[in-house]
Write an enzyme that holds these catalytic residues in place. Structure first.
Site, PDB file in Angstrom:
ATOM      1  CD  GLU A   1      -2.979  -1.178   2.241  1.00 19.61           C
ATOM      2  OE1 GLU A   1      -2.815  -0.403   3.214  1.00 19.61           O
ATOM      3  OE2 GLU A   1      -3.964  -1.923   2.137  1.00 19.61           O
TER       4      GLU A   1
ATOM      5  CD  GLU B   1      -3.937  -5.837   3.620  1.00 15.05           C
ATOM      6  OE1 GLU B   1      -2.728  -5.746   3.343  1.00 15.05           O
ATOM      7  OE2 GLU B   1      -4.526  -5.024   4.344  1.00 15.05           O
TER       8      GLU B   1
END
Length: 814
Positions: A419, A495
């Site tokens: 991220e 994820e």
């Protein structure tokens, strides 16, 4: 890196429970025992004459932060624990007369963080990044006779992590003794470029270091040894190693009828490299590896040894619950065994290089690994995060991670970031390309990836195209679109889900998102933060698109820190996550069984909620069943409440608005009955082809009457590190779990063991993990017992609670 420093780098082999490096002429030994520790700064503590006699004596690995105390002044996002500050560690040692003149180095598997290492007052170096392993040469500053002192200053900063990182020398330390000619640290690289059922080609590249001022003529013999100790292939060649330099030996061996490393049968081999000169053996170096083939296919997905395999993975942070981050092989192994029993076949090391012990355990248990380097690059997520060090250290940290880990057969992907905020920046693609190039230089056999939570920005700014296999977080609704727009990409859910729940807690009515005054989250498995969703949504996308490689669920285990949805000081004492499929103590939540119903084939059925609803008689209680069978029938006190079919009888569940902008989802992965409450026995019967294959029961429990202990292992090693995890249950007189019990349970451990830690899985308590008592949380608690080094014999464990019948258990250390 100068040749002398590089020469001290070394790799290790692993036995079942302890890491070791087998050597004929050299040695690699644990350097963990008898350190002295001070939790404050100390002027001149690096100097050998400094008086440390009043310091605390302890053995490594050590995490000072887990000792607490919990305090609201510390961030709940790092567990409400003291994860920052300055501390010193010192260790005294002498050199045996037989080893004088040899080379000495010290290896740290990880120090959290900003470490500085000294030997006899001379600073050698260190690492800012607490997850990096590193080696330092002690030789120039050693006293050949008399006392030597290694001193380590550790200075983790506040606001340096988004989760609980621990603090101190939390991973193992090793002392390596070598001769002047030896295999370099992390000096072997084993690949299997050709694999078939008939034969495998095994290529072993070995770096030989020479510290002499004259060239060295050596013979390098490499053998492949199977799990029975049988030598199945061998080869040798002569090499000249330049003075004060190195030489790489490249050897290719053939293994007939190889036993493949696989998730179901994780066969391991060893490459044994022997370096000799004449009749003298200079070094023997053993590297475990596996023979397997890996393929990522746009149409078929992921293939292991030619077999299509859906990745059923979990993300895990590195803490071990009540033990903190201090590495313990058995605690890691237990976590992985619990995950594997759920059907997990892959681990994502979120979001950092893992301990060597985790990778060794994955190799032995048959678990694939996505090995992750960074949580941030240049743009910070927290004030004092890795971004401060990225420009200076990222290349070294990434290269070292890959060199250390690349012989592990379980690793299938190198992740260069999680991220990363640079997804939103045009220059982010250049960083991604640079890190991918480094990974390919160090290991051209594996693909790179990154976990993108901004799928549009990652694509627009070129980051997704800069890695080999882009991963997308929380985007199951976009998989088909991404595949259509980028037909050559191979993608997966890096994820997924981020569903939250508290074990044994059920709130009515059903809501998709909540902040309850109890600081607990309902375990009906429908609650998720705004960016996330219940597992069913990801299941549907993975089933609909079989060429998507699979998923990594956030998370396998609860972890310390990030107590979403209660992540603020206003919600103290909420201090650990609710994301886990399994709670912090290792007890499965209901969600464990939801994943098990989709990821395993052995017949199972699981019922929820509990059936203790005093005061709600006659009210409708939603009862859910998770099963991998075709049909499930529900009974209350023997009366059928109907039989339902998986897939045909769907369940409409509330979800957050991210799921296609709706507020409900029709799931084919669970069954539901609305049952007017009356005390009794709920029983689920699962059927395949009309035959009963599995059952589950939930009883209305009576008043708490007794405490029961059950150990995961009654036999443990007497090495001072091995552990037994004892489940504590508060039961009624008939042996039923009391699902609302919160009795305080006291513990006593005598004999050849000690009480190491306690827990109960409650994410909102400040009870100490080091206490000799623990309140039950929804009827359960955990006791961790550790052996005493060198003391074999019985370990007597007792548990008691006021007003309840106590219990005892006997363990054995040997």
């Amino acid at each position: 890196m100068n040749p002398k420093t590089a020469a001290a780098f070394r790799i290790f082999a692993c036995s079942i429970l302890v890491c070791c490096q087998t050597a004929a002429a050299d040695s690699r030994a644990s350097f963990d025992d008898n350190w002295r520790f001070l939790k404050e700064d100390a002027l001149s503590a690096e100097k050998p004459a400094f008086d440390d006699t009043a310091w605390r004596t302890l053995n490594l690995p050590h995490d000072w932060a887990i000792e607490g105390p919990f305090d609201s002044k510390y961030s709940p996002n790092t567990g409400g624990l003291p994860v920052f500050g300055i501390a010193w560690y010192r260790k005294h040692f002498t050199i045996p007369a037989a080893d004088r003149g040899k080379l000495y180095s010290v290896e740290f598997d990880g120090v959290m963080s900003n470490s500085q290492v000294f030997i006899n007052g001379h600073e050698l170096g260190g690492r800012p990044y607490g997850y990096s392993s590193f080696e330092l040469d002690l030789t120039p500053y050693l006293n050949s006779s008399g006392d030597n002192v290694v001193a380590v200053r550790v200075a983790p900063e506040v606001d340096s992590s988004r989760w609980y990182p621990g603090a101190g020398i939390y991973r193992n330390v090793w002392l390596v003794v070598t001769g002047p000619v030896h295999v370099a640290h992390w000096g072997t690289y084993v690949t299997t470029p050709e694999v078939s059922e008939a034969n495998a080609k095994v290529v072993v590249r070995t770096e030989i270091q020479n510290h002499n001022d004259q060239p060295s003529q050596v013979k390098v013999e490499t053998s492949v040894v199977d799990e029975t100790g049988k030598q199945v292939s061998t080869g040798s060649a002569n090499y000249s190693v330049p003075a004060a330099g190195s030489q790489t030996a490249n050897q290719s061996l053939k293994v007939g009828a190889p036993l493949m490393w696989d998730v179901d049968h994780p066969h391991l081999y060893q490459a044994v490299v022997k370096v000799s000169s004449g009749d003298a053996v200079l070094d023997t170096y053993t590297t475990p590896f596996g023979i397997r083939s890996v393929e990522f296919n746009r149409d078929k997905g992921f293939l292991l040894n030619g077999r299509v395999l859906k990745i059923r993975g979990v993300c895990n942070h590195h803490d071990l619950g009540a033990l903190g981050t201090a590495v313990n092989q058995r605690a890691i192994e237990r976590q992985l065994q619990i995950m594997k029993s759920m059907g997990v076949n892959a681990i994502r090391t979120s979001h950092n290089p893992p301990s060597p012990e985790l990778l060794e355990s994955c190799d032995r248990l048959g678990l694939l690994v996505m090995d992750e380097a960074f949580d941030m690059w240049r743009i910070p997520k927290v004030k004092n995060g890795y971004s401060k060090y990225f420009d200076k250290w990222s290349e070294a940290d990434l290269r070292d991670m890959i060199r250390r880990d690349r012989n592990h057969p379980g690793i299938i992907l190198w992740s260069i970031g999680n991220e990363i905020p640079e997804q939103a920046k045009a220059g982010g693609a250049e960083i991604a390309k640079s890190l991918t190039a480094i990974a390919h230089q160090e290991d051209p056999t594996r693909r790179t990836t990154s976990a993108f939570d901004q799928w549009q920005n990652a694509i627009k700014n070129g980051l997704a195209d800069a890695v080999d296999i882009p991963g997308f977080n929380y985007s199951p609704m976009q998989y088909a679109h991404i595949q259509q727009e980028h037909p050559n990409w191979i993608i997966y859910g890096s994820e997924t889900a981020s569903c939250v729940s508290s074990r044994g807690v059920y709130h009515l009515p059903l809501k998709a998102y909540e902040k309850d005054p109890s600081l607990q989250v309902s375990s009906y498995d429908i609650v998720a933060p705004p960016w996330a969703m219940c597992p069913d949504v990801e299941f549907e996308a993975q089933d609909r698109l079989p060429n998507v490689l699979g998923e990594f669920v956030w998370t396998g285990f609860d972890y310390l820190g990030e107590p979403t949805p209660y992540g603020s000081h206003d919600n103290w004492p909420s201090r650990s996550s609710y994301f886990g499929v399994v709670d912090l103590a290792g007890f499965p939540k209901d969600r464990y069984y939801l994943y098990k119903s989709q990821w395993t084939s052995e017949p199972m059925v699981h019922l929820l909620p509990h059936w203790n609803w005093s005061g709600h008689e006659g009210e409708t209680i939603p009862v859910m069943a998770y099963s991998n069978a075709r049909e499930v029938e529900l009974f209350l006190d023997g009366k059928s409440l109907g039989r339902k079919k998986m897939g045909a009888d769907t369940v409409v569940i509330p979800v957050n608005g991210k799921v296609s902008g709706t507020h409900q989802f029709t799931s084919k992965y669970r069954l539901e009955w609305d049952v007017p409450y009356q005390p009794g026995i709920l029983r689920a019967v699962a059927y395949r082809n009309g035959a009963q294959v599995a059952t589950d029961e939930v009883h209305t429990a009576g008043a708490p009457a007794r405490v029961r202990l059950s150990a995961d292992r009654s036999e443990i090693g007497a090495d001072g590190k091995d552990l037994s995890f004892l489940t504590v249950r508060v039961e009624d007189k008939d042996g039923n779990l009391c699902p609302l019990a919160d009795n305080l349970v006291h513990f006593k451990v005598e004999g050849a063991g000690v009480l190491r830690a306690v827990d109960n899985g409650n994410a909102a308590t400040t009870e100490s993990f080091q206490a000799d008592s623990r309140k039950a949380f929804n009827g359960m608690a955990l006791l961790i017992v550790q052996s005493v080094a060198g003391r074999a014999g019985a370990i007597e464990v007792a548990a008691s609670s006021d007003g309840l019948q106590g219990t005892a258990a006997t363990l054995n250390a040997h």
